[in-house]
Each structure stands twice: as C-alpha cells, then as structure tokens.
Design an enzyme around this catalytic site. Structure first.
Site, mmCIF file in Angstrom:
data_model
loop_
_atom_site.group_PDB
_atom_site.id
_atom_site.type_symbol
_atom_site.label_atom_id
_atom_site.label_comp_id
_atom_site.label_asym_id
_atom_site.label_seq_id
_atom_site.Cartn_x
_atom_site.Cartn_y
_atom_site.Cartn_z
ATOM 1 C CB CYS A 19 -50.134 75.738 9.419
ATOM 2 S SG CYS A 19 -49.579 74.043 9.538
ATOM 3 C CG ASN A 27 -54.636 72.606 7.298
ATOM 4 O OD1 ASN A 27 -54.750 72.118 6.183
ATOM 5 N ND2 ASN A 27 -53.458 72.792 7.870
ATOM 6 C CD GLU A 28 -50.848 68.696 8.193
ATOM 7 O OE1 GLU A 28 -50.098 69.263 9.002
ATOM 8 O OE2 GLU A 28 -50.519 68.461 7.013
ATOM 9 C CD GLU A 58 -50.139 77.460 4.674
ATOM 10 O OE1 GLU A 58 -49.634 76.400 4.281
ATOM 11 O OE2 GLU A 58 -50.453 77.668 5.860
#
Ligand code: AHR
Length: 650
Positions: free
Chosen positions: A237, A371-372, A46
C-alpha cells in the site's frame, strides 16, 4: 543407485504406522515437467510494521533531520533549544539551535528516544555523526552520550564522547561510541558544554558499526538464508500512499540520504484504525539500497510503481487520483527508473547510479505498475504505461494486478483485462484462512497457459480469529505451495507477505520475521519458505495419486505433494505435506527410474497447531534434518506424521 534422496516433511503428531491406508504417489521420472523459474520463491518487502525505519534500516535515531510534522517528535529537550528551518539540506531544511543558559555545564540538551528505545550492545562500536556549526564563528563543545532510561533519579551513562565544533560552515562531525553495558531501551543525549557558544545541529545519526550497507546484519542474514529468487519492493500500500501526495516516489529516495525528503508512512493509519503518528519514511533505505540488497541476495529486483491511483480503499472519489491525460510524469518515472537501474553511466539516471557507487547496471528485468488496484480506473491507467515501457524497453516484463481478492468480482473483471492489456504477469494477493489454503491445491492447474504468468505477490494464511504465526497456518501454506511448484509453467514467482514486524510497533499480523531492536526470529512460515527456497529444483516431475494431482483431493487423506528434479545435483526432491490428523505411510513409486535408492536426506517440520516462536523462545518451531536409509528400491515407503511437512531428497 548412488543418488541421494532428500525429503522435507512438516510433521505434527506421532506416527502410527498403518493408521490410514497407505497411498501410492507415482513420480513419473520418464516425463520432464516444466522448468522451475529461479524467481519462484522470493521476498515481498514493505515498510509496514516498522520494517524499514526502525527495522531493516539500521539507523537508531528517530526523526534524525527534525522533519516530522512536529520537528521535535522523538526528541525531548532541556534548556534553550529552538527549531530553525534554513539548514544545509534544501529538502530537509529543519535543524536545532542549542544556546547556553548560563547555568551548569549540562543544562542545554537534546535527547532522542529512538525507535522504541535506542538499543545498544556492550562492547559493540556505534558510529555517531552530526552536521554542526557555530553560527557566529568560534568554537563550541558538545558531549554525546548513550544512556539508559531514567530510573530512580537519573540516567546512567554507558558511552560518552566530546566533540569540538568550530566555525560557521556546516561540517559533518563523527565519533565512535562503545557502550560498557547492553541496554534494550536506552536514549542518545547531546549536551552543550561550557563555554556555551551557540551551536546548530542537523541530521543526527547513530549506526551500529556491524551493518551491511546500512542495514541490520541479523535481518539481512535471515533474508540471505532464504535464498530468495526475487525481491519485490517497496510495497504494498505504501506505493499508493494515503493520498497522492504521500505515494512512494522513487526519485525522492535516491541521492544523498541527508537530502531525501521525509514522507509520511501510509501505515500511520491501519485498517484497524490504530494511529501511529510517529511513522515516517526517511528513505535512508531507498531504491538504490533496495537494488544493492537484491544483488547481495542474488534475487531479481522487482520494483513496483504508482499507476496514478492513491489507495483505493481510502479514496473513493476519482478526484483523489490522477486524470488519465495527466499521467505523463508518472510514466516518465517508470521509464527513468529503468534507466536508473540498467542505463549506461552516460545517461542522466545511469550517471546517478554510478555516482552513488554502482556503475554496473542492476540488470532489472521486472517492473510492477500499480499495487493492489482494481476497476476500469486501473486498466485505463495501466494501458499507457504498458505502451510506453514496451516502446522503449521491450525486454522488461510488466506486472499488472488482479486486485485485493483471490476471487470474486474485482478478480474476475481484472484477469481478462490484464490479458487484453498484455501484461507479462499478474500479481495475485490472498490473505485467507486455513480452509481456503487447503482447498486451493489445484488452483493453478486450470490457468490459461497462453496468457500472462502468475506472480503470487502477497499471501499468508490468516487463521480465523487469531491471525498469528502458528505452526498450523504455516502448514497450510506449505500444502498450498505444492500447487505453485507443480504449476511452475504458469506461476513464475511467489512471495509471502508481509516480511517484517517489530514486536513493539506492528500494524499487521502474521509476518514472516519478527524482531525487536537487538534480536530477531524466524516464524514457522519463514521455515516453510526456506524449505521451499533451498529445495527448489529445476524441473517439475509429474506426481500423482491414481493419475490425479496430490492436492488434498477427496480420498487422498489430506496429502499434498510435488516433486522437482534438480539438474545440478541430480536429485529428486519430493515435498509431502500431510495435513491430516493421522500419521501416514506413503509409497513413492518412481516410475521409469533406472536404478534404486538406498538413502534419502530428509527435512521434517512438525509442531503442535498453535506452537509459535517468540524472541525469548526462538526455537520452539524448527525443522529437523536427518538421513533415512532404505533397502535398495525404486519405490521407497516413507512415513509422514500427522500435520507434518517433509522434504525428501533422493
Ligand atoms: O501486506 C500488507 C498489505 O496488504 C499490503 O500493503 C497491501 O498490498 C495489502 O493490502
């Protein structure tokens, strides 16, 4: 028996034979366990902690296209310098105009501060380039210099070249610079020379000649040395963005780098409320480069795309997300990405891949969607993605999310939902303390073998109170990972996170590899990943103490263990982690073995709990390798020191 024994051990503390009662670990060689997927140990990348711009991406000029919110951020100017916005690159329209002042030869200038300095090494070659023109036609001259920071009355110059600019057409000019001294925090300076015809400059760039496809050689080498099986990108993120406008959009990251539009980095804002106003994504390292890097590393590419939700931590109001009936462009992005990676060169996106230099498909097999994420708002958005991808590309494995927590409400809600939506894998994240890692040795033993597989997509041991890359944290990760390997039938891949951090600009800690502008160093966690990655094996071999998994259970003296068989080398690979404060002797009883061992190759990893590597002392924590000899036996007794991770290859 001639087969070799390789043992990897992480050890902390001296071995005192007999300090704890000897345990017998039974390794049942007559039973073949699950196949261990090639993807098992991989990388999560990331652009956090200046991992891309200022990190892996080798560009040394910050704000090279003058597109930051303040177009001159990262630059200082002297004389007459004006920012204009009708430049040659439609999606990056800003550039600077340098005019003469009639004073001396060096009055009008722009100076770039780089990412925490422009660093350069003595006698190394640096490639400078700039797009330039003389707006009124005619000729002008600039001088490009590598200088140090001004101290005691002026910068010293260590490399310098003059470039003649001619004509009113935008043209790319290049030169090479070879500094006479190594400078860690220098600058790049460009002067307008006499006669002072006005000159326009755009996309100012400086790369070390020593790079790998535009990436830092030392960092790429460190990735290659892990032998990763999967490479997940671009986050994290940043997939979601601070808001939808700043989400990661892969289509903005392909094509000519000069025309890839700049994006704000979501890590300008951290959970700890630090603000990094100069953190942007130029996308010089974009999706094409990620695919090429995956190929170079021999890792399966695993892109993750936005599911129509911006960062849920930061956006509680549903108006910040895409309504479910407006998801089509997002879904189309996913379908187009598969075409970009795998499609024929006659297809629209396959043609772009070929134009960029890679006519062969990238053989992408996985895609992450979201993603999350969490809640019903995720599930209802994920479902139409799954439907569309299955319809067009049934061979692609789709990865959903179990949210930000390793257990709890969000996690409990999402797992059954992921089964209903029928994703192929579920991405679990856990940044947890030592005790959690040591209590999770059997986490995956009870997972449903008929449901989606597990992608442990982000994890790291965050030791309470200090969150550093201490050996003690890495030892906990090593212990936990025995449970990943033992459950290779349900865990398909696992990636430590985050991967990179710049010592001068990090937002998150711990991280696997730390660097400054010229140096980099592996952490204890890096070595644990490497020990697993290089000693994966191909089949699980059932391993137990008194028929129970060796997972730090009651009565097991803090031992964790797993065994793999490597069909290629015909070796048994026994990984043992002793998390206790006592050195231990362990009998390895190879049940059903035809033959005996007289030797093992051992990798042993041990340090004091709070030991860590630094850039100045990069070898404080490091595994050692040696051979251990035995009297021919099918039940060798091995020694594992306190707080030690050992791998034995037999
Ligand atoms: O790895 C750092 C961050 O942790 C990732 O961006 C995010 O997915 C998680 O919260």
């Amino acid at each position: 028996m001639k087969s070799k024994l390789i043992a990897i051990a992480l050890t902390a503390g001296s071995l005192v034979a007999g300090a704890a009662p000897m345990q017998t670990i039974t390794i049942n060689t007559s039973k073949k366990g699950a196949a261990i997927p090639e993807t098992m140990y991989g990388l999560f990348f990331e652009d956090i902690n200046f991992g891309a711009d200022g990190g892996l991406y080798a560009e040394k000029i910050k704000n090279r296209s003058f597109e930051f919110a303040n177009p001159l951020q990262g630059w200082s100017i002297a004389g007459k310098v004006e920012v204009k916005n009708d430049g040659p690159f439609e999606r990056n329209p800003h550039y600077v105009e340098l005019k003469g002042t009639g004073h001396n030869d060096k009055h009008t200038a722009i100076v770039n501060e780089g990412f925490f300095g422009v660093s350069f090494e003595k006698d190394s070659v640096y490639d400078f380039s700039v797009y330039a023109r003389v707006p009124d036609g005619g000729k002008a001259k600039i001088e490009v210099q590598l200088v140090d920071e001004a101290t005691h009355g002026g910068n010293q110059t260590y490399a310098s070249k003059k470039i003649e600019i001619s004509g009113s057409e935008w043209t790319k000019y290049t030169c090479e610079l070879t500094p006479s001294k190594t400078i860690h925090k220098g600058k790049l300076r460009i002067f307008l020379k006499k006669p002072e015809n006005t000159v326009d400059l755009e996309h100012v760039s400086l790369f070390p000649r020593n790079n790998v496809n535009g990436l830092r050689t030392d960092l790429v080498q460190k990735l290659a040395d892990l032998k990763p099986g999967v490479f997940r990108f671009p986050g994290g993120c940043i997939v979601e963005g601070t808001d939808l406008a700043t989400r990661y959009q892969w289509k903005n990251t392909v094509g000519a780098p000069e025309n890839r539009p700049l994006n704000e980095n979501r890590w300008q804002y951290t959970f700890t409320h630090h603000f990094f106003p100069d953190y942007y994504q130029t996308y010089g390292l974009g999706f094409y480069e990620y695919f090429v890097l995956s190929e170079l590393l021999g890792a399966a590419p695993l892109p993750v795309l936005n599911v129509g939700l911006s960062c849920q931590y930061q956006n509680h109001d549903m108006s910040a997300h895409v309504p479910v009936d407006e998801l089509d462009p997002y879904i189309q992005d996913a379908l187009d990405l598969i075409e970009f990676a795998n499609g024929p060169v006659t297809s629209k996106w396959g043609a772009l891949r070929a134009e960029m230099g890679h006519p062969e498909p990238f053989n992408m097999k996985y895609i992450g969607v979201g993603n999350e994420q969490w809640g019903p708002e995720y599930v209802e958005r994920l479902a139409p993605f799954v439907k569309a991808i299955r319809a067009k590309y049934p061979e692609i494995k789709i990865i959903g999310s179990s949210g930000p927590d390793s257990e709890g409400d969000k996690f409990e809600y999402l797992w059954p939902e992921m089964k209903k939506v029928k994703v192929d894998l579920v991405d679990e994240h856990f940044y947890r303390p030592d005790e959690w890692f040591l209590s999770q040795g059997t986490r995956y033993d009870s997972y449903d073998r008929k449901g989606p597989k597990v992608f442990a997509g982000e994890y790291a041991c965050h030791t309470k109170g200090h969150n550093q890359n201490h050996f003690g944290a890495a030892l906990c990760e090593a212990a936990f990972m025995t449970g990943l390997e033992r459950n290779a039938d349900v865990v398909e891949m696992a990636t430590y996170a985050p991967l990179f951090a710049h010592v001068d600009g990090w937002q998150w800690r711990p991280d696997m590899i730390w660097f400054d502008n010229l140096r980099s160093m592996p952490t204890a966690s890096y070595y644990v990943q490497q020990m697993y990655g290089l000693n994966r094996g191909s089949r699980v071999v059932p391993t137990s103490i008194d028929k129970r998994p060796v997972a730090g259970l009651e009565g097991q003296n803090g031992l964790f263990a797993t065994t793999a068989y490597d069909e290629a080398t015909k070796q048994y690979i026994v990984k043992i982690v002793n998390t206790s404060d006592e050195a231990q002797e362990v009998k390895l009883d190879f049940k059903g073995l035809k033959g005996k061992f007289d030797k093992a190759n051992v990798i042993s990893f041990h340090a004091e709990d709070k030991d860590e590597n630094t850039l100045d002392h990069p070898n404080t924590v490091k595994p050692v390798e040696y051979n251990e000899l035995f009297d021919a036996t099918a039940a060798p007794v091995v020694k594992v020191g306190a707080k030690t991770f050992k791998i034995f290859r037999f």
